[in-house]
Write an enzyme that holds these catalytic residues in place. Sequence first.
Site, PDB file in Angstrom:
ATOM      1  N   ASN A 190       0.842  -1.215   0.000  1.00  0.00           N
ATOM      2  CA  ASN A 190       0.000   0.000   0.000  1.00  0.00           C
ATOM      3  C   ASN A 190       0.869   1.254   0.000  1.00  0.00           C
ATOM      4  O   ASN A 190       1.934   1.309   0.607  1.00  0.00           O
ATOM      5  CB  ASN A 190      -1.027  -0.006   1.141  1.00  0.00           C
ATOM      6  CG  ASN A 190      -0.456  -0.273   2.522  1.00  0.00           C
ATOM      7  OD1 ASN A 190       0.589  -0.880   2.662  1.00  0.00           O
ATOM      8  ND2 ASN A 190      -1.149   0.178   3.541  1.00  0.00           N
ATOM      9  N   GLU A 222      -3.295  -4.521  -2.821  1.00  0.00           N
ATOM     10  CA  GLU A 222      -3.816  -5.439  -3.840  1.00  0.00           C
ATOM     11  C   GLU A 222      -3.942  -4.746  -5.194  1.00  0.00           C
ATOM     12  O   GLU A 222      -3.586  -5.314  -6.235  1.00  0.00           O
ATOM     13  CB  GLU A 222      -5.194  -5.984  -3.429  1.00  0.00           C
ATOM     14  CG  GLU A 222      -5.189  -6.819  -2.159  1.00  0.00           C
ATOM     15  CD  GLU A 222      -5.414  -5.991  -0.904  1.00  0.00           C
ATOM     16  OE1 GLU A 222      -4.945  -4.830  -0.835  1.00  0.00           O
ATOM     17  OE2 GLU A 222      -6.076  -6.499   0.019  1.00  0.00           O
ATOM     18  N   GLU A 240       0.449   5.247   0.605  1.00  0.00           N
ATOM     19  CA  GLU A 240      -0.473   6.275   1.115  1.00  0.00           C
ATOM     20  C   GLU A 240      -0.084   7.664   0.625  1.00  0.00           C
ATOM     21  O   GLU A 240       0.964   7.870   0.014  1.00  0.00           O
ATOM     22  CB  GLU A 240      -0.515   6.185   2.644  1.00  0.00           C
ATOM     23  CG  GLU A 240      -1.079   4.836   3.094  1.00  0.00           C
ATOM     24  CD  GLU A 240      -1.254   4.703   4.599  1.00  0.00           C
ATOM     25  OE1 GLU A 240      -0.701   5.517   5.362  1.00  0.00           O
ATOM     26  OE2 GLU A 240      -1.962   3.753   5.000  1.00  0.00           O
TER      27      GLU A 240
HETATM   28  N1  THU Z   1      -5.220  -1.515   2.910  1.00  0.00           N
HETATM   29  C1  THU Z   1      -4.687  -2.323   1.936  1.00  0.00           C
HETATM   30  O1  THU Z   1      -3.631  -2.025   1.363  1.00  0.00           O
HETATM   31  N2  THU Z   1      -5.344  -3.454   1.634  1.00  0.00           N
HETATM   32  C2  THU Z   1      -6.471  -3.897   2.261  1.00  0.00           C
HETATM   33  O2  THU Z   1      -6.965  -4.955   1.923  1.00  0.00           O
HETATM   34  C3  THU Z   1      -7.065  -3.102   3.332  1.00  0.00           C
HETATM   35  C4  THU Z   1      -6.448  -1.789   3.591  1.00  0.00           C
HETATM   36  C5  THU Z   1      -4.484  -0.293   3.260  1.00  0.00           C
HETATM   37  C6  THU Z   1      -5.098   1.004   2.892  1.00  0.00           C
HETATM   38  C7  THU Z   1      -4.437   1.943   3.882  1.00  0.00           C
HETATM   39  O3  THU Z   1      -3.166   2.325   3.356  1.00  0.00           O
HETATM   40  C8  THU Z   1      -4.198   1.075   5.113  1.00  0.00           C
HETATM   41  O4  THU Z   1      -4.307  -0.268   4.663  1.00  0.00           O
HETATM   42  C9  THU Z   1      -5.183   1.321   6.226  1.00  0.00           C
HETATM   43  O5  THU Z   1      -6.486   1.221   5.756  1.00  0.00           O
END
Ligand code: THU
Length: 159
Positions: A61, A74, A63
């Site tokens: 992820n 994903e 941000e």
């Molecule tokens: N997040 C993901 O990368 N995948 C998921 O399946 C759920 C949430 C991330 C988004 C954000 O950067 C952090 O987790 C907190 O929500």
Amino acid sequence: MKEINLSTKIAVYPLEECSEAEKKLIEAAKSATERAYVPYSGFSVGSAVLLGNGEIVSGSNQENAAYPSGLCAERTTVFYANSSFPEEKVVAIAVAAFHKGAFTSDVITPCGACRQVLLETENRFHSPMRVLMYSEKGVYVVNSIKDLLPLSFGDEMLK
Ligand code: THU
């Protein structure tokens, strides 16, 4: 009035019972958490996909100070895989999360928007994707993202 019951069977595997290929994919997802960019949530998610040609692609992820501009692990992974290998189906995806100094004891499951994107990938390649959701306690496994997205909206509805 009638009722429709929707049910999903989820296989729960101790990590040791996963195949060697699955363990390798889960390891790739776990190590991808180290490359997450999470200055806002501190919640590091990693994912890895196994492609039809045997290649493993991982992502995490990413941000952003403008929160909605960030992207889940994903979607980062699948978009990268599909744009790098547009001819290769996605056979399986593994997802893991690292938070507060440890991998989560509860499984990490793809968010709704990611499920929709994974569905598009399944439909695009006419091939189901095995989804491996890792936790320290065990791995949840479904054979298609459709199991996580009942009554989904897909390309067939636009015909
Ligand atoms: N997040 C993901 O990368 N995948 C998921 O399946 C759920 C949430 C991330 C988004 C954000 O950067 C952090 O987790 C907190 O929500």
